[in-house]
Design a protein around this motif. Sequence first.
Motif, PDB file in Angstrom:
ATOM      1  N   ILE A  81       0.851  -1.200   0.000  1.00  0.00           N
ATOM      2  CA  ILE A  81       0.000   0.000   0.000  1.00  0.00           C
ATOM      3  C   ILE A  81       0.880   1.240   0.000  1.00  0.00           C
ATOM      4  O   ILE A  81       0.628   2.205  -0.733  1.00  0.00           O
ATOM      5  CB  ILE A  81      -0.945   0.001   1.218  1.00  0.00           C
ATOM      6  CG1 ILE A  81      -1.848  -1.227   1.204  1.00  0.00           C
ATOM      7  CG2 ILE A  81      -1.779   1.289   1.247  1.00  0.00           C
ATOM      8  CD1 ILE A  81      -2.726  -1.360   2.449  1.00  0.00           C
ATOM      9  N   ASP A  82       1.938   1.221   0.818  1.00  0.00           N
ATOM     10  CA  ASP A  82       2.889   2.337   0.836  1.00  0.00           C
ATOM     11  C   ASP A  82       3.463   2.586  -0.552  1.00  0.00           C
ATOM     12  O   ASP A  82       3.595   3.729  -0.984  1.00  0.00           O
ATOM     13  CB  ASP A  82       4.038   2.041   1.797  1.00  0.00           C
ATOM     14  CG  ASP A  82       3.626   2.053   3.256  1.00  0.00           C
ATOM     15  OD1 ASP A  82       3.201   3.112   3.743  1.00  0.00           O
ATOM     16  OD2 ASP A  82       3.725   1.008   3.908  1.00  0.00           O
ATOM     17  N   LEU A  83       3.833   1.513  -1.237  1.00  0.00           N
ATOM     18  CA  LEU A  83       4.449   1.650  -2.550  1.00  0.00           C
ATOM     19  C   LEU A  83       3.523   2.376  -3.516  1.00  0.00           C
ATOM     20  O   LEU A  83       3.934   3.315  -4.212  1.00  0.00           O
ATOM     21  CB  LEU A  83       4.802   0.266  -3.098  1.00  0.00           C
ATOM     22  CG  LEU A  83       5.546   0.261  -4.432  1.00  0.00           C
ATOM     23  CD1 LEU A  83       6.937   0.858  -4.293  1.00  0.00           C
ATOM     24  CD2 LEU A  83       5.619  -1.158  -5.005  1.00  0.00           C
ATOM     25  N   VAL A  84       2.270   1.948  -3.551  1.00  0.00           N
ATOM     26  CA  VAL A  84       1.298   2.606  -4.431  1.00  0.00           C
ATOM     27  C   VAL A  84       1.083   4.052  -4.008  1.00  0.00           C
ATOM     28  O   VAL A  84       1.075   4.974  -4.830  1.00  0.00           O
ATOM     29  CB  VAL A  84      -0.040   1.837  -4.424  1.00  0.00           C
ATOM     30  CG1 VAL A  84      -1.080   2.560  -5.279  1.00  0.00           C
ATOM     31  CG2 VAL A  84       0.164   0.409  -4.933  1.00  0.00           C
ATOM     32  N   ALA A  85       0.929   4.259  -2.714  1.00  0.00           N
ATOM     33  CA  ALA A  85       0.628   5.594  -2.202  1.00  0.00           C
ATOM     34  C   ALA A  85       1.701   6.608  -2.566  1.00  0.00           C
ATOM     35  O   ALA A  85       1.404   7.742  -2.966  1.00  0.00           O
ATOM     36  CB  ALA A  85       0.446   5.549  -0.684  1.00  0.00           C
ATOM     37  N   MET A  86       2.970   6.219  -2.414  1.00  0.00           N
ATOM     38  CA  MET A  86       4.047   7.160  -2.678  1.00  0.00           C
ATOM     39  C   MET A  86       4.056   7.608  -4.134  1.00  0.00           C
ATOM     40  O   MET A  86       4.496   8.717  -4.445  1.00  0.00           O
ATOM     41  CB  MET A  86       5.391   6.541  -2.288  1.00  0.00           C
ATOM     42  CG  MET A  86       5.527   6.269  -0.799  1.00  0.00           C
ATOM     43  SD  MET A  86       5.279   7.749   0.225  1.00  0.00           S
ATOM     44  CE  MET A  86       6.743   8.691  -0.191  1.00  0.00           C
ATOM     45  N   CYS A  87       3.575   6.771  -5.019  1.00  0.00           N
ATOM     46  CA  CYS A  87       3.521   7.120  -6.444  1.00  0.00           C
ATOM     47  C   CYS A  87       2.233   7.878  -6.802  1.00  0.00           C
ATOM     48  O   CYS A  87       2.288   8.932  -7.439  1.00  0.00           O
ATOM     49  CB  CYS A  87       3.619   5.862  -7.296  1.00  0.00           C
ATOM     50  SG  CYS A  87       5.195   4.992  -7.172  1.00  0.00           S
TER      51      CYS A  87
END
Length: 343
Positions: free
Chosen positions: A89-95
């Motif tokens: 979720i963090d990975l998607v959010a940062m992008c």
Amino acid sequence: MTKSKGATGLTYRDSGVDIDEGERLVELIKPAAKSTARPGAEAALGGFAAVFDPKAAGFKDPIFLATTDGVGTKLKIAIESGRHETVGIDLVAMCVNDLSAQGAEPLMFLDYYATGKLNAEEAARVVAGIAEGCRQAGAALAGGETAEMPGMYAKGDYDLAGFAIGAAERGTLLPRVDEMRAGDAIVGIASSGPHSNGYSLVRKIVEVSGLGWEAPAPFAPGKSLAEALLAPTRIYARALKPVFDAKLAKGAAHVTGGGLVENTPRALPNALAGEFDWSAWTRPAVFQWLQEVGGVPEDDMRRTFNLGIGMVLIVDANAAGDVITTLEAGGERAFMVGLLRNA
């Protein structure tokens, strides 16, 4: 004389790469990817490139935007605690939050997962989090790459990189700096904690504290330290859409490393600066704990962490109340956190 192939010959598996495990991972994650399908993208894995049809998504004259990011050393907490479900979720959010900062709608996401020795079940837990992030953002998980590279990573380690594609109709991109004026309001949207920034300092402070990852979190009753510090980055795309559709925002900034003081200026003209009311919101308890245990100076806190504000919007002062109401109707907490002034 050349050596003939036989029982004593080396295989790719002997070098540390297991193709069968990689193929098993693809089968494990196909349902998660399929669950993210949206108009314009089928989110079907297996092709050589991801395809998006902007017309099917309702765009008439789109401008496309692309972003890339990772999760940083927050991954070390996931790896050391065995909690792999939310870093995706963090990975998607940062992008996708970077896309939102320019007024774009997230459309499509691709991931890169690299490790020394592939564990399909563990990797599938990570990808399940990526799929959840894509569902929250309204983006299709349209593809990715898994790299098994013996010797490149320590045992048990992995790294993530993400790539997001978004779009906005021509003429709607942010920031609209020519419309900004001194006196415009800065509206902040609450974060869930440190998000994915400052974790090298976070981990150092945890080391100083002497606490283990499974110890009770002093700032989050009922949660372990790892669970609390792995709270996933909030994804703001859906809550921001009605604000953007109504053209209420003149600019936006995703508050990442550098905090409010270094990210807000990225959305402003040189002639204007943000003036913040640091008492306008209550910081999440995690930041007080980090500051006290680490003895971190206030200036360093402000330049390292988001301190409870994950995204800011620049809006006309008269529209600030409507913007906050709209954001709260979308499930976010929002505050008037400052004003623009002449630089």
